[in-house]
Motif scaffolding. Structure first.
Motif, PDB file in Angstrom:
ATOM      1  N   GLU A  40      25.132  59.162  27.014  1.00  0.00           N
ATOM      2  CA  GLU A  40      24.462  57.860  26.984  1.00  0.00           C
ATOM      3  C   GLU A  40      25.483  56.737  26.779  1.00  0.00           C
ATOM      4  O   GLU A  40      25.431  55.709  27.456  1.00  0.00           O
ATOM      5  CB  GLU A  40      23.425  57.841  25.855  1.00  0.00           C
ATOM      6  N   LYS A  41      26.423  56.929  25.878  1.00  0.00           N
ATOM      7  CA  LYS A  41      27.467  55.922  25.651  1.00  0.00           C
ATOM      8  C   LYS A  41      28.295  55.725  26.912  1.00  0.00           C
ATOM      9  O   LYS A  41      28.614  54.607  27.291  1.00  0.00           O
ATOM     10  CB  LYS A  41      28.375  56.340  24.485  1.00  0.00           C
ATOM     11  N   THR A  42      28.643  56.835  27.555  1.00  0.00           N
ATOM     12  CA  THR A  42      29.427  56.753  28.788  1.00  0.00           C
ATOM     13  C   THR A  42      28.647  56.031  29.876  1.00  0.00           C
ATOM     14  O   THR A  42      29.197  55.195  30.593  1.00  0.00           O
ATOM     15  CB  THR A  42      29.812  58.172  29.270  1.00  0.00           C
ATOM     16  N   LYS A  48      28.052  48.742  32.269  1.00  0.00           N
ATOM     17  CA  LYS A  48      28.709  47.474  31.949  1.00  0.00           C
ATOM     18  C   LYS A  48      29.852  47.213  32.927  1.00  0.00           C
ATOM     19  O   LYS A  48      30.002  46.106  33.444  1.00  0.00           O
ATOM     20  CB  LYS A  48      29.236  47.504  30.510  1.00  0.00           C
ATOM     21  N   THR A  49      30.640  48.235  33.201  1.00  0.00           N
ATOM     22  CA  THR A  49      31.759  48.099  34.135  1.00  0.00           C
ATOM     23  C   THR A  49      31.252  47.748  35.532  1.00  0.00           C
ATOM     24  O   THR A  49      31.821  46.888  36.204  1.00  0.00           O
ATOM     25  CB  THR A  49      32.576  49.409  34.183  1.00  0.00           C
ATOM     26  N   VAL A  50      30.171  48.396  35.966  1.00  0.00           N
ATOM     27  CA  VAL A  50      29.603  48.113  37.283  1.00  0.00           C
ATOM     28  C   VAL A  50      29.100  46.678  37.346  1.00  0.00           C
ATOM     29  O   VAL A  50      29.332  45.967  38.337  1.00  0.00           O
ATOM     30  CB  VAL A  50      28.473  49.113  37.616  1.00  0.00           C
ATOM     31  N   LYS A  55      29.865  41.259  39.389  1.00  0.00           N
ATOM     32  CA  LYS A  55      30.031  39.825  39.146  1.00  0.00           C
ATOM     33  C   LYS A  55      31.324  39.331  39.786  1.00  0.00           C
ATOM     34  O   LYS A  55      31.355  38.279  40.426  1.00  0.00           O
ATOM     35  CB  LYS A  55      30.040  39.554  37.644  1.00  0.00           C
ATOM     36  N   LYS A  56      32.393  40.092  39.640  1.00  0.00           N
ATOM     37  CA  LYS A  56      33.675  39.707  40.238  1.00  0.00           C
ATOM     38  C   LYS A  56      33.582  39.705  41.758  1.00  0.00           C
ATOM     39  O   LYS A  56      34.123  38.812  42.412  1.00  0.00           O
ATOM     40  CB  LYS A  56      34.789  40.643  39.768  1.00  0.00           C
ATOM     41  N   VAL A  57      32.891  40.684  42.324  1.00  0.00           N
ATOM     42  CA  VAL A  57      32.713  40.729  43.773  1.00  0.00           C
ATOM     43  C   VAL A  57      31.951  39.493  44.254  1.00  0.00           C
ATOM     44  O   VAL A  57      32.308  38.882  45.260  1.00  0.00           O
ATOM     45  CB  VAL A  57      31.982  42.025  44.205  1.00  0.00           C
ATOM     46  N   GLU A  58      30.906  39.119  43.527  1.00  0.00           N
ATOM     47  CA  GLU A  58      30.145  37.925  43.885  1.00  0.00           C
ATOM     48  C   GLU A  58      31.032  36.676  43.833  1.00  0.00           C
ATOM     49  O   GLU A  58      30.959  35.828  44.710  1.00  0.00           O
ATOM     50  CB  GLU A  58      28.942  37.763  42.958  1.00  0.00           C
TER      51      GLU A  58
END
Length: 142
Positions: A40-42, A48-50, A55-58
């Motif tokens: 679950e933590k992973t 979060k990373t995705v 956001k960066k891709v946008e």
């Protein structure tokens, strides 16, 4: 020495084995819980990373669109083409409008399906011949 009553040995052995299995299951259950918590933590970290990557891709996409738009504005030249002959005048826009009407009304196709249009102006025949998408041909009166 006391003797066990005949037939009671097997249930006792079975009960002991069942107890061992129950203990092992509890231990496994704790392991499963630990693994589930770690998973679950992973998963949360991956989510979060995705989200951050999306956001960066946008942001990069928006910046690229701005750059392309600016480049297109710089290169865009307003063009107006008229064919004048025998006292008549017809514009490229009027010809394209007629070609699109033939494409949509007579050929029953969508304007969005037009990828390329080549026009052949033949004023001596009072016609414009066209080739759409490299393989569909036709003509219109001008």
């Amino acid at each position: 020495m006391k003797r066990a009553v005949k037939g009671t040995e097997k249930p006792a052995v079975k009960a002991a084995a069942a107890a061992k299995e129950a203990v092992a299951a509890v231990e496994k259950n704790e392991t499963v819980k630990t693994v589930a918590k770690a998973a679950e933590k992973t998963a949360k970290a991956a989510e979060k990373t995705v989200k951050e990557a999306a956001k960066k891709v946008e942001e990069v996409t928006a910046e690229a669109k701005k750059t392309v738009s600016k480049a297109a504005e710089k290169k865009a030249v307003k063009e107006t083409v008229y064919l004048q002959y025998m006292g008549k005048e017809v514009s490229k826009d009027d010809i394209m409008k007629q070609v699109k009407e033939v494409w949509t009304k007579q050929m029953k196709k969508k304007v969005g399906d037009m990828k390329s249009v080549t026009l052949y102006l033949k004023p001596e025949e009072n016609k414009v011949y066209f080739v759409i998408n490299g393989d569909v041909t036709g003509s219109i009166e001008i």
